[in-house]
Design an enzyme around this catalytic site. Structure first.
Site, mmCIF file in Angstrom:
data_model
loop_
_atom_site.group_PDB
_atom_site.id
_atom_site.type_symbol
_atom_site.label_atom_id
_atom_site.label_comp_id
_atom_site.label_asym_id
_atom_site.label_seq_id
_atom_site.Cartn_x
_atom_site.Cartn_y
_atom_site.Cartn_z
ATOM 1 N N LYS A 113 59.222 -4.347 59.488
ATOM 2 C CA LYS A 113 58.124 -4.523 58.545
ATOM 3 C C LYS A 113 58.621 -5.353 57.386
ATOM 4 C CE LYS A 113 53.805 -3.081 58.329
ATOM 5 N NZ LYS A 113 52.910 -2.734 59.442
HETATM 6 P P1 NAD Z 1 43.439 -5.195 54.577
HETATM 7 O O1 NAD Z 1 44.152 -5.772 53.438
HETATM 8 O O2 NAD Z 1 42.686 -6.098 55.502
HETATM 9 O O3 NAD Z 1 42.410 -4.074 54.064
HETATM 10 C C1 NAD Z 1 42.796 -2.978 53.274
HETATM 11 C C2 NAD Z 1 41.535 -2.279 52.816
HETATM 12 O O4 NAD Z 1 41.898 -1.098 52.104
HETATM 13 C C3 NAD Z 1 40.685 -3.120 51.864
HETATM 14 O O5 NAD Z 1 39.331 -2.869 52.108
HETATM 15 C C4 NAD Z 1 41.093 -2.576 50.484
HETATM 16 O O6 NAD Z 1 40.091 -2.773 49.504
HETATM 17 C C5 NAD Z 1 41.244 -1.118 50.838
HETATM 18 N N1 NAD Z 1 42.049 -0.382 49.875
HETATM 19 C C6 NAD Z 1 43.174 -0.766 49.233
HETATM 20 N N2 NAD Z 1 43.605 0.196 48.409
HETATM 21 C C7 NAD Z 1 42.741 1.223 48.558
HETATM 22 C C8 NAD Z 1 42.635 2.506 47.991
HETATM 23 N N3 NAD Z 1 43.535 2.929 47.087
HETATM 24 N N4 NAD Z 1 41.619 3.306 48.380
HETATM 25 C C9 NAD Z 1 40.724 2.874 49.284
HETATM 26 N N5 NAD Z 1 40.765 1.673 49.856
HETATM 27 C C10 NAD Z 1 41.752 0.860 49.482
HETATM 28 O O7 NAD Z 1 44.517 -4.349 55.398
HETATM 29 P P2 NAD Z 1 44.444 -3.861 56.912
HETATM 30 O O8 NAD Z 1 45.125 -4.879 57.745
HETATM 31 O O9 NAD Z 1 43.045 -3.465 57.249
HETATM 32 O O10 NAD Z 1 45.397 -2.587 56.868
HETATM 33 C C11 NAD Z 1 44.910 -1.281 56.568
HETATM 34 C C12 NAD Z 1 45.873 -0.250 57.123
HETATM 35 O O11 NAD Z 1 45.985 -0.418 58.538
HETATM 36 C C13 NAD Z 1 47.304 -0.329 56.599
HETATM 37 O O12 NAD Z 1 47.851 0.968 56.570
HETATM 38 C C14 NAD Z 1 48.013 -1.161 57.660
HETATM 39 O O13 NAD Z 1 49.413 -0.938 57.665
HETATM 40 C C15 NAD Z 1 47.348 -0.602 58.888
HETATM 41 N N6 NAD Z 1 47.430 -1.442 60.085
HETATM 42 C C16 NAD Z 1 46.988 -2.724 60.075
HETATM 43 C C17 NAD Z 1 47.041 -3.462 61.253
HETATM 44 C C18 NAD Z 1 46.479 -4.852 61.358
HETATM 45 O O14 NAD Z 1 46.404 -5.373 62.473
HETATM 46 N N7 NAD Z 1 46.049 -5.486 60.271
HETATM 47 C C19 NAD Z 1 47.586 -2.905 62.406
HETATM 48 C C20 NAD Z 1 48.045 -1.596 62.375
HETATM 49 C C21 NAD Z 1 47.952 -0.874 61.212
#
Ligand code: NAD
Length: 423
Positions: A113
């Site tokens: 990561k």
């Molecule tokens: P992103 O940046 O696209 O979206 C994050 C979202 O969370 C946004 O809507 C943001 O406004 C919101 N957010 C941020 N802080 C917040 C808070 N304190 N309370 C509520 N909402 C909040 O990110 P993502 O890619 O959707 O990732 C989200 C989660 O999923 C993370 O834990 C990431 O590690 C995990 N994840 C992502 C992927 C991927 O393919 N992008 C894959 C596996 C896991």
């Protein structure tokens, strides 16, 4: 080598949480003490401090990390996060979870990561590009299609992946599409990658309903986070028949007990860059969203959202962890005692890395697949891992998280054992 594991304080440090989860699984597996010592640490942690020239002409220093937890089953794989609260311990935890996730879905990767301490909303587009390119250059000693392959995570996009791919390619003097996944289609991205994590969440939610004898159409849902994962999950869960009543982002939550029109919320989000203020819905805080009277909760934002502080007040009887590490180990134990079913992150959000693997394979072969084939293969892998997790959970009478860890840790342990300890 000593395998003694000191009891960890119950604090919300993601790295300590990750190690505690591993320790529980290692105990259940009666893992060899030497193997425990190897697997509960990260292999490499790399800190970089680098300057970026701002549009004003001023130079600002930034700090970033790339951590590789384990490389035994293949190249390291894991996203890059841009967020003001990024820390080395957070990145270490996320790297370890990537190792178990890749092992659970049985794709030939180790875990890594990366992260930069930055609020990208404070940078202009050109500043963001310069920061990304400089960070990519700094970590280029580690990354490569055979060694470590980054991908998008919180606040990083397909465009940012394109800048990383271009930077690494320019430094090499030729194009290296397989160095990063989650890229735009024009430069070797994969069909189905942008929706893969949300699609995996939906497949797993449907499988869990089947196992519990629940009807998705009679299942109300709250989704925390409306980004790449949460926004797509809300849409695909709705298409699969679930009633999504609440969603949120960093600015707040919206709630309609009768069910939200997710297509309209997506439009509102595109226009306003937030779900907050969506007309006709009740406006709530993120903390309140977690405690809504819904059947299924899908945390899809950040770590440590469900803690010992609020676990007793969670009303959902099913939690599908779309985010990484949304539940602390203390909260996990409270939820387990209360009979709440938690589908762990290492399975629930594994759709992203699975299609990233497909993207890497396509790039290496320069032979691209159609979206229907990708979605079909993704569903097959998610269902297989779900069944294996449930099998181990039933066999050992443990939570789904421990079931998933038993499958994953055993695979990495077996690979380590057959390779032996070098030299
Ligand atoms: P992103 O940046 O696209 O979206 C994050 C979202 O969370 C946004 O809507 C943001 O406004 C919101 N957010 C941020 N802080 C917040 C808070 N304190 N309370 C509520 N909402 C909040 O990110 P993502 O890619 O959707 O990732 C989200 C989660 O999923 C993370 O834990 C990431 O590690 C995990 N994840 C992502 C992927 C991927 O393919 N992008 C894959 C596996 C896991």
């Amino acid at each position: 080598m000593s395998a003694a594991v000191a009891p960890q304080p119950a604090i919300d440090n993601p790295w300590l949480n990750a190690q505690r989860q591993f320790d529980e699984a290692a105990e259940l597996l009666e893992l060899d003490p030497a193997l425990r010592c190897v697997l509960r640490e990260v292999r490499r942690e790399f800190t970089v401090r680098f300057p970026v020239k701002l549009d004003s002409g001023h130079v600002q220093m930034f700090e970033g990390y790339r951590v590789q937890h384990n490389l035994t089953r293949g190249p390291a794989k894991g996203g890059i996060r841009f967020h003001p609260q990024v820390s080395l311990d957070e990145v270490k935890a996320l790297a370890m979870w990537m190792t178990w996730k890749c092992a659970l879905v049985d794709i030939p990767y180790g875990g890594a990561k990366g992260g930069v301490i930055v609020d990208p909303a404070q940078l202009t587009h050109r500043e963001l590009e310069r920061l990304t390119r400089r960070f990519a250059s700094e970590i280029s000693v580690l990354v490569g299609p055979d060694s470590d392959i980054p991908a998008p995570d919180v606040n990083t996009t397909a465009e940012i992946m394109a800048w990383i791919m271009d930077t690494i390619s320019m430094e090499a003097g030729y194009s290296i599409p397989a160095v990063v996944t989650g890229k735009p289609l024009e430069i070797g991205g994969s069909e189905g990658r942008p929706s893969a994590t949300g699609r995996g969440v939906t497949v797993v939610a449907l499988e869990t309903c089947r196992r519990l004898g629940r009807d998705p159409a009679a299942t109300t849902v709250a989704v925390q986070g409306f980004g790449n994962v949460g926004g797509v999950a809300a849409r695909l869960l709705t298409e699969a028949g679930f009633r999504v009543c609440a969603v949120s982002d960093a600015s707040g939550a919206i709630y309609d007990p009768g069910g939200l029109d997710i297509a309209a919320v997506l439009e509102h989000h595109t226009r306003n860059r937030t779900v907050a203020g969506f007309p006709g819905a009740e406006q709530l805080t993120n903390a309140a969203l977690l405690e809504l009277p819904v059947d299924m909760l899908v945390p899809a934002a950040l770590e440590n959202q469900i803690t010992a502080g609020n676990a007793a007040r969670i009303k959902a009887s099913l939690i599908v962890e779309a985010a990484n590490g949304p539940t602390t180990t203390d909260a996990d134990h409270i939820l387990e005692k209360r009979g709440v079913v938690v589908v762990p992150d290492i399975l629930a959000n594994a759709g992203g890395v699975t299609v990233s693997y497909f993207e890497w394979v396509q790039d290496l072969q320069s032979f691209f697949w159609e979206e229907a084939e990708i979605n079909q293969r993704l569903e097959r892998i998610m269902r297989r891992a779900f069944a294996q997790m449930c099998g181990r959970s039933d066999e050992h009478h443990v939570s789904l998280r421990m079931g998933a860890y038993l499958v994953a840790v055993q695979r990495v342990a077996a690979a380590t054992t057959v390779r032996g300890i070098y030299p």
